[in-house]
Scaffold this active site. Sequence first.
Site, short mmCIF file in Angstrom:
data_model
loop_
_atom_site.label_atom_id
_atom_site.label_comp_id
_atom_site.label_asym_id
_atom_site.label_seq_id
_atom_site.Cartn_x
_atom_site.Cartn_y
_atom_site.Cartn_z
N TYR A 9 0.84 -1.20 0.00
CA TYR A 9 0.00 0.00 0.00
C TYR A 9 0.87 1.24 0.00
O TYR A 9 2.04 1.21 0.37
CB TYR A 9 -0.99 0.02 1.17
CG TYR A 9 -0.43 0.34 2.53
CD1 TYR A 9 -0.33 1.66 2.98
CD2 TYR A 9 0.00 -0.67 3.39
CE1 TYR A 9 0.16 1.96 4.24
CE2 TYR A 9 0.49 -0.38 4.64
CZ TYR A 9 0.57 0.94 5.07
OH TYR A 9 1.08 1.23 6.31
N CYS A 10 0.26 2.32 -0.46
CA CYS A 10 0.87 3.64 -0.44
C CYS A 10 -0.18 4.61 0.10
O CYS A 10 -1.03 4.19 0.89
CB CYS A 10 1.36 4.00 -1.85
SG CYS A 10 2.59 5.35 -1.85
N TRP A 11 -0.18 5.86 -0.34
CA TRP A 11 -1.10 6.83 0.23
C TRP A 11 -2.56 6.55 -0.07
O TRP A 11 -3.38 6.51 0.83
CB TRP A 11 -0.76 8.25 -0.24
CG TRP A 11 0.26 8.89 0.63
CD1 TRP A 11 1.55 9.18 0.29
CD2 TRP A 11 0.11 9.31 1.98
NE1 TRP A 11 2.19 9.76 1.36
CE2 TRP A 11 1.32 9.86 2.41
CE3 TRP A 11 -0.95 9.28 2.89
CZ2 TRP A 11 1.52 10.35 3.69
CZ3 TRP A 11 -0.75 9.77 4.16
CH2 TRP A 11 0.47 10.31 4.55
N PHE A 32 -3.52 3.78 2.26
CA PHE A 32 -3.58 4.22 3.65
C PHE A 32 -4.77 5.16 3.88
O PHE A 32 -5.41 5.13 4.93
CB PHE A 32 -2.27 4.90 4.06
CG PHE A 32 -2.26 5.34 5.48
CD1 PHE A 32 -2.22 4.41 6.51
CD2 PHE A 32 -2.31 6.68 5.81
CE1 PHE A 32 -2.23 4.81 7.84
CE2 PHE A 32 -2.31 7.08 7.15
CZ PHE A 32 -2.28 6.15 8.15
#
Length: 144
Positions: free
Chosen positions: A79-81, A109
């Site tokens: 995952y990232c932002w 996130f």
Amino acid sequence: MSDNSAALAHFAARLAFETDVSDVAADLAAGVPGVVVIDSRSRESWDQGHIEGAVHLPTAEIAVRATGLVPGEAMVVTYCWGPGCNGATRAALEFAKLGYRVKEMIGGFEYWAREGFPVETASGVTRRPVDALTAPVSGAACAC
């Protein structure tokens, strides 16, 4: 009736290589063995808040550090932002290059926090109120 084999292949592939925050939260809560959640963001982003139990491994470091941190038989979830960022996609590609089974967590996130799942910071673990635009505020599953 038209041939829908392309649509079937497309959507099956998406489900094979993507997951969402609710499914990841359910897997973590159930203690599904072998799931390793990877936060591919910067140190500053990680420090601002991350998924409790995630491993911090920025995308640029995956090729060098992954095999020392993540078991080869793991199901890696990157995952990232959030939806406006393709960092999780780049991280998933790096893990795939190394031969890992990998899925990208869609929503990132942002949706993890907006759906009220636990967020870890230096001060401890917190939860934000559920955003009614992302999940039922009653706590019931959306059943989708």
